[in-house]
Design a protein around this motif. Structure first.
Motif, PDB file in Angstrom:
ATOM      1  N   UNK A 172      -3.217   8.508  -8.528  1.00 20.95           N
ATOM      2  CA  UNK A 172      -2.267   7.545  -7.866  1.00 20.95           C
ATOM      3  C   UNK A 172      -2.966   6.610  -7.326  1.00 20.95           C
ATOM      4  N   UNK A 173      -2.269   5.102  -7.543  1.00 18.83           N
ATOM      5  CA  UNK A 173      -2.863   4.235  -6.878  1.00 18.83           C
ATOM      6  C   UNK A 173      -2.114   4.213  -5.348  1.00 18.83           C
ATOM      7  N   UNK A 174      -2.902   3.841  -4.170  1.00 20.07           N
ATOM      8  CA  UNK A 174      -2.426   3.980  -3.033  1.00 20.07           C
ATOM      9  C   UNK A 174      -2.652   2.561  -2.200  1.00 20.07           C
ATOM     10  N   UNK A 175      -1.654   2.334  -1.546  1.00 26.80           N
ATOM     11  CA  UNK A 175      -1.639   1.343  -0.600  1.00 26.80           C
ATOM     12  C   UNK A 175      -2.629   1.605   0.656  1.00 26.80           C
ATOM     13  N   UNK A 176      -3.682   0.960   1.025  1.00 30.63           N
ATOM     14  CA  UNK A 176      -4.230   1.029   2.576  1.00 30.63           C
ATOM     15  C   UNK A 176      -3.525   0.879   3.418  1.00 30.63           C
ATOM     16  N   UNK A 177      -3.687   1.787   4.538  1.00 37.32           N
ATOM     17  CA  UNK A 177      -2.942   1.666   5.699  1.00 37.32           C
ATOM     18  C   UNK A 177      -3.882   1.432   6.974  1.00 37.32           C
TER      19      UNK A 177
END
Length: 169
Positions: A88-93
């Motif tokens: 999965x591509x993921x958004x950094x938090x």
């Protein structure tokens, strides 16, 4: 005929975009020990893909990230197991890359140039999947609401990853 001793293994990996590159971890186990890989791991019984992914990225790399799109599936058939790995591509938090010291001994952000010029440092899957994403490919499957019209299921039972609705842009 299905063999009763044949296992089905499901794993997840996260391509977390950070600082113009991607987050990778150096593994301390498996046949790719000493190479960098996407943070991730096995899905536990009763655990959703997304929950496993968030947990594994935090455990292996010390970073909190949110799944966005399913970008690749690697399926391998071994003599004793079917091994399916979803990336999965993921958004950094939040968080700073740090290894857990058990499964990983390094966590860092690498860029496309490093993936191209130093491929021996990485599991071969990493440049294969990451370079198109870093070059701007946004193809992927997003999680969509889905509930079959039959059966005894709830919205929490199913997770559907499909092309975005046309209205999603």
């Amino acid at each position: 005929m299905a063999r009763s001793d044949h296992r089905n293994i499901i794993g997840v990996g996260g391509l977390v975009r950070m600082d113009g590159g991607i987050l990778v971890v150096r593994l301390t186990y498996s046949d790719i020990k000493g190479r960098y890989m996407f943070p991730g791991g096995k899905v536990d019984p009763g655990e959703s893909l997304e929950a496993a992914l968030i947990r594994e990225v935090e455990e292996e790399a010390g970073v909190t990230a949110e799944p966005e799109t399913l970008i690749a599936v690697r399926h391998r058939v071994d003599a004793d197991a079917l091994n399916t790995y979803l990336i999965f591509s993921m958004r950094y938090v939040r968080g700073e890359p740090r290894p857990n010291g058990h499964e990983t001994d390094d966590a860092l952000v690498v860029n496309a140039e490093q993936l191209r010029t130093q491929p021996e440092r990485f599991a071969s899957l990493v440049p294969e999947v990451a370079l198109p994403v870093l070059a701007g490919s946004t193809n992927g499957l997003t999680r969509r609401d889905y509930l079959p019209t039959h059966g005894r299921y709830s919205a929490e039972t199913f997770q559907l990853y499909a092309a975005p609705d046309a209205d999603d842009g």
